[in-house]
Design an enzyme around this catalytic site. Structure first.
Site, PDB file in Angstrom:
ATOM      1  N   ARG A 128      35.803 -28.942  84.276  1.00 19.19           N
ATOM      2  CA  ARG A 128      34.389 -28.675  84.015  1.00 19.19           C
ATOM      3  C   ARG A 128      33.837 -29.874  83.247  1.00 19.19           C
ATOM      4  O   ARG A 128      34.563 -30.538  82.499  1.00 19.19           O
ATOM      5  CB  ARG A 128      34.222 -27.404  83.180  1.00 19.19           C
ATOM      6  CG  ARG A 128      34.763 -26.142  83.845  1.00 19.19           C
ATOM      7  CD  ARG A 128      34.642 -24.939  82.908  1.00 19.19           C
ATOM      8  NE  ARG A 128      35.114 -23.717  83.550  1.00 19.19           N
ATOM      9  CZ  ARG A 128      36.357 -23.242  83.437  1.00 19.19           C
ATOM     10  NH1 ARG A 128      37.253 -23.901  82.718  1.00 19.19           N
ATOM     11  NH2 ARG A 128      36.706 -22.114  84.038  1.00 19.19           N
ATOM     12  N   LYS A 153      37.194 -22.967  78.523  1.00 21.06           N
ATOM     13  CA  LYS A 153      36.445 -21.723  78.672  1.00 21.06           C
ATOM     14  C   LYS A 153      37.353 -20.537  78.342  1.00 21.06           C
ATOM     15  O   LYS A 153      38.475 -20.461  78.817  1.00 21.06           O
ATOM     16  CB  LYS A 153      35.913 -21.599  80.101  1.00 21.06           C
ATOM     17  CG  LYS A 153      34.903 -20.469  80.289  1.00 21.06           C
ATOM     18  CD  LYS A 153      34.280 -20.523  81.668  1.00 21.06           C
ATOM     19  CE  LYS A 153      33.239 -19.431  81.837  1.00 21.06           C
ATOM     20  NZ  LYS A 153      32.602 -19.462  83.174  1.00 21.06           N
ATOM     21  N   HIS A 214      29.903 -30.118  88.842  1.00 18.76           N
ATOM     22  CA  HIS A 214      30.559 -28.904  89.320  1.00 18.76           C
ATOM     23  C   HIS A 214      30.843 -28.978  90.821  1.00 18.76           C
ATOM     24  O   HIS A 214      31.792 -28.347  91.300  1.00 18.76           O
ATOM     25  CB  HIS A 214      29.703 -27.673  88.998  1.00 18.76           C
ATOM     26  CG  HIS A 214      30.515 -26.518  88.509  1.00 18.76           C
ATOM     27  ND1 HIS A 214      31.232 -26.537  87.317  1.00 18.76           N
ATOM     28  CD2 HIS A 214      30.759 -25.299  89.049  1.00 18.76           C
ATOM     29  CE1 HIS A 214      31.855 -25.385  87.153  1.00 18.76           C
ATOM     30  NE2 HIS A 214      31.596 -24.615  88.194  1.00 18.76           N
ATOM     31  N   ARG A 217      34.170 -30.381  91.153  1.00 16.18           N
ATOM     32  CA  ARG A 217      35.171 -29.347  90.855  1.00 16.18           C
ATOM     33  C   ARG A 217      35.403 -28.453  92.073  1.00 16.18           C
ATOM     34  O   ARG A 217      36.548 -28.159  92.435  1.00 16.18           O
ATOM     35  CB  ARG A 217      34.688 -28.532  89.661  1.00 16.18           C
ATOM     36  CG  ARG A 217      35.585 -27.380  89.228  1.00 16.18           C
ATOM     37  CD  ARG A 217      35.059 -26.815  87.910  1.00 16.18           C
ATOM     38  NE  ARG A 217      35.513 -25.465  87.620  1.00 16.18           N
ATOM     39  CZ  ARG A 217      36.652 -25.163  87.004  1.00 16.18           C
ATOM     40  NH1 ARG A 217      37.470 -26.133  86.639  1.00 16.18           N
ATOM     41  NH2 ARG A 217      36.986 -23.906  86.756  1.00 16.18           N
ATOM     42  N   HIS A 240      40.898 -20.410  85.876  1.00 21.20           N
ATOM     43  CA  HIS A 240      40.253 -19.132  86.167  1.00 21.20           C
ATOM     44  C   HIS A 240      41.111 -17.982  85.628  1.00 21.20           C
ATOM     45  O   HIS A 240      42.308 -17.932  85.874  1.00 21.20           O
ATOM     46  CB  HIS A 240      40.089 -18.935  87.677  1.00 21.20           C
ATOM     47  CG  HIS A 240      39.026 -19.789  88.274  1.00 21.20           C
ATOM     48  ND1 HIS A 240      38.937 -20.044  89.629  1.00 21.20           N
ATOM     49  CD2 HIS A 240      37.977 -20.452  87.709  1.00 21.20           C
ATOM     50  CE1 HIS A 240      37.891 -20.828  89.868  1.00 21.20           C
ATOM     51  NE2 HIS A 240      37.301 -21.090  88.718  1.00 21.20           N
ATOM     52  N   TYR A 249      36.986 -20.019  97.359  1.00 24.00           N
ATOM     53  CA  TYR A 249      37.346 -21.216  98.118  1.00 24.00           C
ATOM     54  C   TYR A 249      37.993 -20.896  99.454  1.00 24.00           C
ATOM     55  O   TYR A 249      38.036 -21.742 100.344  1.00 24.00           O
ATOM     56  CB  TYR A 249      38.247 -22.123  97.265  1.00 24.00           C
ATOM     57  CG  TYR A 249      37.528 -22.580  96.024  1.00 24.00           C
ATOM     58  CD1 TYR A 249      36.455 -23.468  96.117  1.00 24.00           C
ATOM     59  CD2 TYR A 249      37.863 -22.085  94.774  1.00 24.00           C
ATOM     60  CE1 TYR A 249      35.765 -23.857  94.990  1.00 24.00           C
ATOM     61  CE2 TYR A 249      37.172 -22.470  93.640  1.00 24.00           C
ATOM     62  CZ  TYR A 249      36.122 -23.354  93.765  1.00 24.00           C
ATOM     63  OH  TYR A 249      35.418 -23.729  92.649  1.00 24.00           O
TER      64      TYR A 249
END
Length: 267
Positions: A128, A153, A214, A217, A240, A249
């Protein structure tokens, strides 16, 4: 202490990111201006009036963020009932992805070495933008071609891999510099700075698609999936918490769809 300062303190105490603190504070401030009341006097009806006024000009995702900020204010800061205020569900848009040729073109269109290395690192790592600007030289293991995201995150650390060739270039770039951070001396670059670098590079590259930090990413994850990397490994590399987040994805990988043999051709 006023409500916004209380909000900021509560968010920081819970380890939420500076971006969340900024966004929540922004929407609470706008709400209080709209209501023309002190936070303690604000009601659920004030919330409904404010949120309904956003529908003319804001996206569903923005309204969801405003809703989350106000819910946190009411329930966690003011200790008041928020109620069951209904808002639309988040738009489920597939992320924009660059092809490998477009990524290569973007990297080659950078107007200086630092910009080229930043773009290459975003794509090579899947980081990120907020994680990239906070990378310190001590977070990189040049011998093993890996790095560590510290307090990413969700306040989680995670390891990521990097291109061996890219790390050699970064090592050469850092020679003679007294940087603490990978791309800055004493303070992190701003995320806005990185966004502007990619926006300008995209124009020089003549790329029509949306291209942001992003996007790189998303492209990183999609290209890994296309090359056969297990989705659970991609989940870990992206940081994640839920596999459901990474599953998007599987719907993006156009190259895999192209490889499917049409059943009509098999008749």
């Amino acid at each position: 202490m006023d409500a916004i300062q209380q909000l900021k303190s509560e968010l920081r105490m819970r380890g939420l990111s500076p971006m969340t603190v900024r966004n929540y504070s922004f929407f609470v401030d706008k709400f209080l201006q709209h209501a023309k009341k002190d936070a303690a006097d604000a009601s659920q009806d004030d919330v409904k009036l404010y949120l309904s006024g956003l529908f003319d000009s804001k996206s569903k995702n923005t309204i969801m963020l405003a809703h989350a900020a106000l819910k946190f204010l009411f329930t966690e800061v003011l200790k008041k009932e928020f109620g069951d205020i209904k808002i639309p569900k988040k738009d489920k848009k597939l992320p924009e992805v660059l092809t490998k040729d477009e990524v290569k073109n973007l990297i080659n269109s950078a107007d200086n070495e630092k910009s080229r290395l930043i773009i290459s690192l975003l794509y090579s790592s899947g980081l990120r933008v907020s994680e990239l600007v906070n990378l310190k030289i001590t977070d990189i293991n040049f011998g093993e071609n890996t790095g560590w995201v510290r307090m990413g995150k969700g306040s989680k650390d995670r390891i990521f891999t990097l291109s061996e060739n890219l790390l050699k270039e970064i090592k050469n770039y850092l020679e003679g510099k007294e940087n603490i951070y990978l791309f800055s001396k004493e303070k992190p670059l701003t995320t806005r700075n990185i966004q502007k670098i990619i926006s300008g590079t995209k124009k020089r590259a003549g790329i029509i698609k949306k291209a942001t930090p992003h996007t790189l990413r998303h492209s990183f994850a999609t290209h890994l999936l296309e090359s056969g990397v297990d989705i659970r490994i991609i989940q870990a590399m992206l940081g994640h918490s839920s596999l459901n987040t990474t599953q998007v994805y599987t719907h993006v990988s156009s190259e895999q769809i192209k490889k499917v043999k049409n059943p009509l051709d098999g008749l």
